[in-house]
Scaffold this active site. Structure first.
Site, PDB file in Angstrom:
ATOM      1  N   HIS A 141      77.488 -55.695  -7.376  1.00  0.00           N
ATOM      2  CA  HIS A 141      76.956 -55.843  -8.721  1.00  0.00           C
ATOM      3  C   HIS A 141      75.623 -55.120  -8.823  1.00  0.00           C
ATOM      4  O   HIS A 141      75.082 -54.625  -7.835  1.00  0.00           O
ATOM      5  CB  HIS A 141      76.795 -57.331  -9.090  1.00  0.00           C
ATOM      6  CG  HIS A 141      76.015 -58.122  -8.099  1.00  0.00           C
ATOM      7  ND1 HIS A 141      76.538 -59.168  -7.391  1.00  0.00           N
ATOM      8  CD2 HIS A 141      74.743 -57.994  -7.692  1.00  0.00           C
ATOM      9  CE1 HIS A 141      75.622 -59.658  -6.590  1.00  0.00           C
ATOM     10  NE2 HIS A 141      74.529 -58.958  -6.753  1.00  0.00           N
TER      11      HIS A 141
HETATM   12  C1  T46 Z   1      72.214 -59.707  -4.411  1.00  0.00           C
HETATM   13  C2  T46 Z   1      72.872 -60.102  -3.141  1.00  0.00           C
HETATM   14  C3  T46 Z   1      72.174 -59.564  -1.944  1.00  0.00           C
HETATM   15  C4  T46 Z   1      72.557 -69.220  -7.568  1.00  0.00           C
HETATM   16  O1  T46 Z   1      72.833 -70.290  -8.117  1.00  0.00           O
HETATM   17  N1  T46 Z   1      71.248 -68.887  -7.330  1.00  0.00           N
HETATM   18  C5  T46 Z   1      70.868 -67.727  -6.743  1.00  0.00           C
HETATM   19  O2  T46 Z   1      69.667 -67.479  -6.565  1.00  0.00           O
HETATM   20  C6  T46 Z   1      71.913 -66.810  -6.346  1.00  0.00           C
HETATM   21  C7  T46 Z   1      71.550 -65.490  -5.686  1.00  0.00           C
HETATM   22  C8  T46 Z   1      73.209 -67.149  -6.571  1.00  0.00           C
HETATM   23  N2  T46 Z   1      73.519 -68.330  -7.158  1.00  0.00           N
HETATM   24  C9  T46 Z   1      74.946 -68.695  -7.348  1.00  0.00           C
HETATM   25  C10 T46 Z   1      75.707 -67.791  -8.301  1.00  0.00           C
HETATM   26  C11 T46 Z   1      77.109 -67.812  -7.743  1.00  0.00           C
HETATM   27  O3  T46 Z   1      77.800 -68.936  -8.266  1.00  0.00           O
HETATM   28  O4  T46 Z   1      75.592 -68.576  -6.089  1.00  0.00           O
HETATM   29  C12 T46 Z   1      76.898 -68.052  -6.255  1.00  0.00           C
HETATM   30  C13 T46 Z   1      77.059 -66.770  -5.423  1.00  0.00           C
HETATM   31  O5  T46 Z   1      76.216 -65.757  -5.995  1.00  0.00           O
HETATM   32  P1  T46 Z   1      76.615 -64.203  -5.925  1.00  0.00           P
HETATM   33  O6  T46 Z   1      78.068 -64.041  -6.097  1.00  0.00           O
HETATM   34  O7  T46 Z   1      75.716 -63.478  -6.899  1.00  0.00           O
HETATM   35  O8  T46 Z   1      76.183 -63.863  -4.416  1.00  0.00           O
HETATM   36  P2  T46 Z   1      76.158 -62.456  -3.703  1.00  0.00           P
HETATM   37  O9  T46 Z   1      75.876 -62.709  -2.265  1.00  0.00           O
HETATM   38  O10 T46 Z   1      77.349 -61.648  -4.031  1.00  0.00           O
HETATM   39  O11 T46 Z   1      74.883 -61.707  -4.333  1.00  0.00           O
HETATM   40  C14 T46 Z   1      73.587 -62.190  -4.079  1.00  0.00           C
HETATM   41  C15 T46 Z   1      72.693 -62.009  -5.306  1.00  0.00           C
HETATM   42  O12 T46 Z   1      73.332 -62.577  -6.453  1.00  0.00           O
HETATM   43  C16 T46 Z   1      72.398 -60.573  -5.595  1.00  0.00           C
HETATM   44  O13 T46 Z   1      71.288 -60.515  -6.463  1.00  0.00           O
HETATM   45  O14 T46 Z   1      71.666 -58.632  -4.532  1.00  0.00           O
HETATM   46  O15 T46 Z   1      73.023 -61.511  -2.981  1.00  0.00           O
END
Ligand code: T46
Length: 138
Positions: free
Chosen positions: A53
């Site tokens: 993303h």
């Molecule tokens: C990035 C990479 C390195 C939260 O509630 N709070 C938070 O601070 C974050 C980061 C996520 N979430 C929730 C949102 C989703 O339901 O945790 C779940 C997984 O998040 P996401 O799919 O965005 O996770 P990654 O590892 O794909 O991405 C994250 C960051 O979102 C992103 O900014 O650069 O880590």
């Protein structure tokens, strides 16, 4: 327009000691934004990938605090891969850069220093949406 050349590796100081090494990171001087949030990714199963993303406004610094992983950055035209494997190196990723993270080593931990609180509205989670936004900004 933001490009992958705006991503940069930040090298933090290391304080060596017979008891081990210490790396301090101080807000305001070593990070190019005010740190509003810290989160970390761990227990990543073999072969899994994260991210996939871009952010409209969020800036981040990603650090392999333990182990290693690859960060692929993409500005819509060019791509580059950083192999992160040192706890004293951070990868600065500005807004509007698509990123994917994979090749996590066993037991690795990815720490993220972020410029804002979590907001789902800040994400482009579809690559086509990201490309459209980048191209309309060009
Ligand atoms: C990035 C990479 C390195 C939260 O509630 N709070 C938070 O601070 C974050 C980061 C996520 N979430 C929730 C949102 C989703 O339901 O945790 C779940 C997984 O998040 P996401 O799919 O965005 O996770 P990654 O590892 O794909 O991405 C994250 C960051 O979102 C992103 O900014 O650069 O880590």
């Amino acid at each position: 327009m933001i490009s992958i050349s705006d991503c940069q590796l930040l090298e933090f100081s290391r304080i060596f000691d017979p008891r081990g090494s210490l790396t301090p990171i101080e807000g305001g001087t070593q990070i190019p934004f005010d740190i509003q949030r810290i989160y970390y990714i761990y227990d990543v199963p073999a072969g899994a990938s994260r991210a996939g993303h871009s952010h409209r406004e969020l800036q981040q610094v990603l650090i392999a605090i333990s182990g290693s992983f690859d960060v692929h950055v993409d500005d819509g035209e060019q791509r580059k891969t950083y192999h992160m494997n040192r706890p004293y190196l951070g990868l600065y990723v500005p807004k509007m850069i698509w990123r994917e993270i994979d090749n996590f080593s066993a037991g690795s931990v990815c720490v993220s220093l972020a410029s804002a609180h979590y907001a789902e509205s800040d994400y482009y989670r579809q690559y086509d949406d990201f490309l459209r936004a980048v191209r309309s900004d060009a």
